[in-house]
Write a protein that holds these residues in place. Structure first.
Motif, PDB file in Angstrom:
ATOM      1  N   SER A 183      -1.534  37.697  66.961  1.00  0.00           N
ATOM      2  CA  SER A 183      -1.395  39.126  67.806  1.00  0.00           C
ATOM      3  C   SER A 183      -1.382  40.367  67.000  1.00  0.00           C
ATOM      4  O   SER A 183       0.341  40.333  66.891  1.00  0.00           O
ATOM      5  N   LEU A 184      -1.968  41.670  66.921  1.00  0.00           N
ATOM      6  CA  LEU A 184      -1.311  42.912  66.521  1.00  0.00           C
ATOM      7  C   LEU A 184      -1.441  43.666  68.423  1.00  0.00           C
ATOM      8  O   LEU A 184      -2.501  44.220  68.396  1.00  0.00           O
ATOM      9  N   VAL A 185      -0.624  44.177  68.373  1.00  0.00           N
ATOM     10  CA  VAL A 185      -0.493  45.327  69.573  1.00  0.00           C
ATOM     11  C   VAL A 185       0.572  46.199  69.382  1.00  0.00           C
ATOM     12  O   VAL A 185       1.624  46.593  69.018  1.00  0.00           O
ATOM     13  N   GLU A 186      -0.745  47.510  69.057  1.00  0.00           N
ATOM     14  CA  GLU A 186       0.028  48.652  69.350  1.00  0.00           C
ATOM     15  C   GLU A 186       0.225  49.430  70.056  1.00  0.00           C
ATOM     16  O   GLU A 186      -0.847  49.588  71.252  1.00  0.00           O
ATOM     17  N   LEU A 187       1.420  50.356  70.643  1.00  0.00           N
ATOM     18  CA  LEU A 187       1.732  50.973  71.410  1.00  0.00           C
ATOM     19  C   LEU A 187       2.009  52.538  70.925  1.00  0.00           C
ATOM     20  O   LEU A 187       2.075  53.152  70.056  1.00  0.00           O
ATOM     21  N   ARG A 188       0.676  52.996  72.214  1.00  0.00           N
ATOM     22  CA  ARG A 188       0.961  54.566  72.091  1.00  0.00           C
ATOM     23  C   ARG A 188       2.438  54.945  72.118  1.00  0.00           C
ATOM     24  O   ARG A 188       3.325  54.364  72.769  1.00  0.00           O
ATOM     25  N   SER A 189       3.153  56.264  71.613  1.00  0.00           N
ATOM     26  CA  SER A 189       4.226  56.584  72.387  1.00  0.00           C
ATOM     27  C   SER A 189       4.533  56.952  73.807  1.00  0.00           C
ATOM     28  O   SER A 189       3.823  56.976  73.952  1.00  0.00           O
ATOM     29  N   HIS A 190       5.495  56.437  74.296  1.00  0.00           N
ATOM     30  CA  HIS A 190       5.646  56.591  75.481  1.00  0.00           C
ATOM     31  C   HIS A 190       5.085  56.025  76.121  1.00  0.00           C
ATOM     32  O   HIS A 190       4.446  55.796  77.202  1.00  0.00           O
ATOM     33  N   SER A 191       5.132  54.200  75.453  1.00  0.00           N
ATOM     34  CA  SER A 191       4.817  52.952  76.808  1.00  0.00           C
ATOM     35  C   SER A 191       5.823  52.496  76.381  1.00  0.00           C
ATOM     36  O   SER A 191       6.553  52.435  75.901  1.00  0.00           O
ATOM     37  N   GLU A 192       5.207  51.391  77.461  1.00  0.00           N
ATOM     38  CA  GLU A 192       6.175  50.531  78.228  1.00  0.00           C
ATOM     39  C   GLU A 192       5.164  48.654  78.410  1.00  0.00           C
ATOM     40  O   GLU A 192       4.532  49.381  78.893  1.00  0.00           O
ATOM     41  N   VAL A 193       6.106  47.792  77.719  1.00  0.00           N
ATOM     42  CA  VAL A 193       5.329  46.338  77.360  1.00  0.00           C
ATOM     43  C   VAL A 193       6.020  45.340  77.720  1.00  0.00           C
ATOM     44  O   VAL A 193       7.312  45.422  76.763  1.00  0.00           O
ATOM     45  N   ALA A 194       5.895  44.311  78.435  1.00  0.00           N
ATOM     46  CA  ALA A 194       6.794  43.808  79.074  1.00  0.00           C
ATOM     47  C   ALA A 194       6.284  41.889  78.318  1.00  0.00           C
ATOM     48  O   ALA A 194       4.683  41.698  78.875  1.00  0.00           O
ATOM     49  N   LEU A 195       6.866  40.605  77.629  1.00  0.00           N
ATOM     50  CA  LEU A 195       6.060  40.645  77.515  1.00  0.00           C
ATOM     51  C   LEU A 195       6.632  38.876  78.479  1.00  0.00           C
ATOM     52  O   LEU A 195       7.331  38.367  78.899  1.00  0.00           O
ATOM     53  N   GLN A 196       5.483  38.681  78.654  1.00  0.00           N
ATOM     54  CA  GLN A 196       6.150  37.208  79.912  1.00  0.00           C
ATOM     55  C   GLN A 196       4.834  36.501  79.637  1.00  0.00           C
ATOM     56  O   GLN A 196       4.238  36.112  78.699  1.00  0.00           O
ATOM     57  N   ALA A 197       5.890  35.099  80.261  1.00  0.00           N
ATOM     58  CA  ALA A 197       4.682  33.970  80.195  1.00  0.00           C
ATOM     59  C   ALA A 197       3.736  33.435  81.104  1.00  0.00           C
ATOM     60  O   ALA A 197       3.971  33.893  82.404  1.00  0.00           O
ATOM     61  N   ALA A 198       2.526  32.807  80.603  1.00  0.00           N
ATOM     62  CA  ALA A 198       1.467  32.546  81.318  1.00  0.00           C
ATOM     63  C   ALA A 198       1.374  31.092  81.164  1.00  0.00           C
ATOM     64  O   ALA A 198       2.388  30.658  80.185  1.00  0.00           O
ATOM     65  N   SER A 199       0.309  30.930  82.097  1.00  0.00           N
ATOM     66  CA  SER A 199       0.600  28.990  82.903  1.00  0.00           C
ATOM     67  C   SER A 199      -0.086  28.332  81.234  1.00  0.00           C
ATOM     68  O   SER A 199       0.075  27.311  81.092  1.00  0.00           O
ATOM     69  N   ASP A 200      -0.535  29.626  80.330  1.00  0.00           N
ATOM     70  CA  ASP A 200      -2.076  28.961  79.048  1.00  0.00           C
ATOM     71  C   ASP A 200      -1.673  29.835  78.153  1.00  0.00           C
ATOM     72  O   ASP A 200      -3.076  29.569  77.359  1.00  0.00           O
ATOM     73  N   GLY A 201      -0.686  30.593  78.507  1.00  0.00           N
ATOM     74  CA  GLY A 201      -0.503  31.147  76.837  1.00  0.00           C
ATOM     75  C   GLY A 201       0.696  32.644  77.431  1.00  0.00           C
ATOM     76  O   GLY A 201       1.746  32.397  77.696  1.00  0.00           O
ATOM     77  N   MET A 202       0.334  33.840  76.653  1.00  0.00           N
ATOM     78  CA  MET A 202       0.798  34.836  76.720  1.00  0.00           C
ATOM     79  C   MET A 202       0.681  36.092  77.572  1.00  0.00           C
ATOM     80  O   MET A 202      -0.589  35.958  77.374  1.00  0.00           O
ATOM     81  N   LEU A 203       1.429  36.419  78.221  1.00  0.00           N
ATOM     82  CA  LEU A 203       1.180  37.228  78.766  1.00  0.00           C
ATOM     83  C   LEU A 203       1.559  39.150  78.385  1.00  0.00           C
ATOM     84  O   LEU A 203       2.699  38.853  79.162  1.00  0.00           O
ATOM     85  N   LEU A 204       1.064  40.007  78.538  1.00  0.00           N
ATOM     86  CA  LEU A 204       1.209  41.433  78.080  1.00  0.00           C
ATOM     87  C   LEU A 204       1.731  41.815  79.477  1.00  0.00           C
ATOM     88  O   LEU A 204       0.679  41.967  80.652  1.00  0.00           O
TER      89      LEU A 204
END
Lengths: 173, 522
Positions: B120-141
């Motif tokens: 998967s590709l995640v494009e961030l706009r300028s001045h954005s903040e995203v954290a990667l976290q684990a979900a019970s059945d995958g990934m959480l942004l």
């Protein structure tokens, strides 16, 4: 011989003043002129392999800028007139010239219909003849001459009247 | 060439030089374009993706072996400007190729692109903040602020989730945008479908549809919402394929005034007198046209302070207003954040009444002003974020010297003359305080970086001496911002409040007027 990617920066620096000048005279807006210049250069970057020589490049850029300016007007993204305080400080290249006359003439040119406006700019600011302008704008040289005559007639008629008018700027706090 | 033509040529040749940054900007954009097109070319090659996945597994194994905790789940593919990776509270600059693990946070100064382990590709706009976290059945942004566009790969054994403070999106295989602002969140689908969960409410969104969690949030056409993306044209093409005629927007109906009267006013009118000043009164207070919402600190402050509240009937907006100020009021921004328009109509006398005058709030009145602008002035705009020279407000070495308080923000009118010492006093959120410093003291944008979340009792007196204080608000030059932020104001803040101003490039959002015209007849 096509222009290479790594020559792009030097060609930007060489031609930015020309493109910026055309777009600024067309819109009398520094911000729109900046946008136009960026778009034209990016378009150029994507077409570098199709551009054969420096002479071809200059003609290509002028042509792209001219069409881009006209497209911007037609898309309604820019307005024809600009507030007094949007005009930047002008370089003092001709100290003997009357600044009031200069400003009024710039405004009058910017108020012409888009094709006439571009023709006047290419003729007087870029020193191009009718044939070159015709090739740039995809029209016969005779049509260029007709547009130019009409534009000059309008400018000659309006210039004295514009100079006699007092400017009423927008009320700003 | 005759004399007239010579004059014409001279006039056209007296044009400004291009700004110094223009060439750099073009070259940087071209470089980004090159990288993005290279990325686009790489995407369809499945065997390369497979190889990348193998490589990723290898990297993950090494990382698990070496670090024991933080597994690599993504990599920074493109950093179009300074991009920071925050791991365990420590922040460092990330470059293309940097691995990102669960628990890491990415902050984008310019645009950025992450590639997740599943492709998967995640494009961030300028001045954005995203954290990667684990979900019970995958990934959480976890999107803490800004906007992302996710091009989700087909999920084989799990799910990809995106969450903001008030909405959660679960994904199967699709392209969609999530935007997180202070007021709420917005989700829009470009291709495929997503399930959006807001509290206990759940709904499915299809291509072209948008949902906003707050009815007061502006809704723009989806093509406008994604225009910041480097891949905007391909997203628009996808959208046209997936939802040719769709403009579905799942938001409540917009708010409108019940009665509106607009009368032109001669430019010689006494625009500057307080009693004719445009103002709106909701149940939660009044806002005026000369400044930003909370700042009764304008040059009319003393006059305004003497006006009885009854001068503005409840649930109404009345007075003389320049359309630029009307825009600023409608969107709750400082007037200097609204771009110039060459076609500003004249000042008008406005009298407008809400349909529910006894209960309407200031926020709702703003929404009604937005409708008024759209309906009567044919107003259209878009937003742009620019990095400009400004200051950041931070906590000084010995910590803050003020206390948290309760209730709503309250700001007292400035009691002194514009050129003398200026006192800011009241109950402020730090963002409001930073904004007021920007408008009245520094004349350059000031961004709050104190991290203080509450409302505080603040009083600070700044003696400008010969510098002058009030009525600023221009974008300001770097030199001016530098000198004021680094000395006079910063010293006063440090001594009296335990805060400090540091010079920095800061993101500023501008409202750019696309169209406005003379208002239609009553």
């Amino acid at each position: 011989m096509a222009i290479k990617d790594d020559e792009f920066e030097s060609l930007v620096r060489e031609h930015e003043a020309m493109l910026y000048g055309i777009a600024f005279n067309f819109f009398l807006s520094t911000s729109i002129a900046e946008d136009v210049v960026q778009e034209v250069f990016l378009q150029c970057f994507e077409n570098l392999k199709n551009i054969e020589s420096p002479a071809h490049l200059k003609a290509w850029l002028r042509r792209a800028a001219a069409h881009r300016c006209i497209d911007v007007v037609r898309s309604g993204k820019a307005q024809k007139e600009v507030q007094m305080d949007e005009l930047p400080d002008m370089p003092d290249t001709a100290p003997e010239s009357d600044p009031l006359l200069t400003e009024r003439l710039q405004r009058l040119v910017a108020s012409l219909p888009e094709k006439q406006r571009m023709i006047v700019i290419l003729r007087y600011a870029e020193d191009m003849d009718s044939d070159e302008i015709g090739k740039t704008l995809d029209m016969p040289a005779s049509t260029v001459r007709t547009h130019l005559q009409r534009a000059l007639a309008v400018l000659r008629e309006k210039a004295p009247r514009a100079l006699g008018e007092e400017h009423h700027g927008p009320i700003r706090k | 060439m005759d004399r007239f033509e010579n004059n014409l040529r001279d006039a056209l040749l007296r044009r400004p030089s291009p700004p110094a940054h223009l060439a750099d900007k073009v070259v940087a954009r071209a470089a980004t374009l090159k990288r993005f097109s290279a990325l686009e070319k790489r995407r369809p090659i499945r065997w390369l993706m497979a190889a990348a996945a193998v490589l990723l597994v290898a990297v993950v194994s090494i990382v698990i072996f070496e670090r024991g905790v933080n597994r690599t789940h993504a990599a920074l593919e493109i950093a179009d400007g300074p991009t920071y990776l925050v791991t365990g509270g420590a922040s460092r600059i990330a470059q293309a190729g940097t691995s990102i693990g669960i628990g890491d946070t990415v902050r984008s100064g310019g645009g950025a692109m992450l590639r997740l382990a599943d492709g998967s590709l995640v494009e961030l706009r300028s001045h954005s903040e995203v954290a990667l976290q684990a979900a019970s059945d995958g990934m959480l942004l976890q999107l803490n602020g800004g906007s992302i566009i996710v091009t989700a790969a087909k999920q084989r054994n799990g799910h990809l989730y995106v969450r903001t403070k008030d909405v959660a999106v679960s994904v199967v295989g699709t392209v969609f945008l999530v935007n997180a602002e202070e007021a709420g969140s917005r989700v829009a689908v470009i291709q495929g479908e997503v399930q959006v969960q807001e509290g206990t409410k759940s709904e499915k969104l299809r291509p072209g549809q948008q949902v906003a969690t707050n009815p007061l949030m502006e809704i723009h056409p989806l093509t406008e919402e994604i225009s910041w993306s480097h891949r905007a044209s391909s997203h628009v093409a996808l959208l046209e394929q997936s939802a040719p005629a769709s403009s579905g927007v799942a938001v409540p109906a917009r708010l409108q005034f019940e009665v509106v009267s607009l009368r032109p006013v001669p430019q010689t009118a006494t625009f500057g007198s307080a009693e004719r000043l445009f103002r709106c009164r909701g149940v939660d207070g009044i806002f005026h046209a000369t400044t930003g919402d909370l700042f009764n600190l304008s040059f009319l402050a003393s006059e305004l302070a003497t006006l009885p509240a009854s001068a503005v009937p409840l649930g109404r907006c009345v007075g003389l207003v320049h359309p630029g100020q009307l825009v600023a009021q409608a969107y709750g921004v400082l007037t200097n954040r609204v771009s110039n328009s060459s076609t500003w109509p004249d000042i008008y006398q406005i009298e407008a009444k809400a349909p529910n005058p006894s209960t309407v709030t200031k926020a709702e009145l703003r929404q009604m002003l937005q409708s008024l602008l759209a309906d009567r002035y044919a107003f259209r705009m878009h937003r742009e974020i620019a990095e400009v020279q400004g200051c950041i407000l931070v906590i000084a070495k010995n910590g803050p010297k003020f206390k948290e308080t309760s209730g709503d923000e309250e700001i007292q009118p400035r009691p002194t003359a514009p050129t003398g010492p200026m006192t800011f006093t009241g109950k402020f959120r730090m963002k409001t305080f930073a904004d007021s410093l920007c408008f009245f003291a520094c004349r350059v944008p000031v961004v709050d970086r104190t991290g203080l979340p509450g409302i505080y009792d603040l009083t600070v007196t700044i003696n400008f001496g010969g510098l002058g204080g009030g009525g600023g608000g221009n974008r300001g030059g770097a030199g001016e911002g530098d000198s004021i932020c680094s000395s006079t104001v910063s010293d006063a803040l440090q001594d009296q409040l335990g805060l400090r101003l540091d010079r920095a490039k800061v993101p500023v959002e501008y409202l750019v007027v696309d169209h406005i015209e003379k208002p239609s007849e009553n």
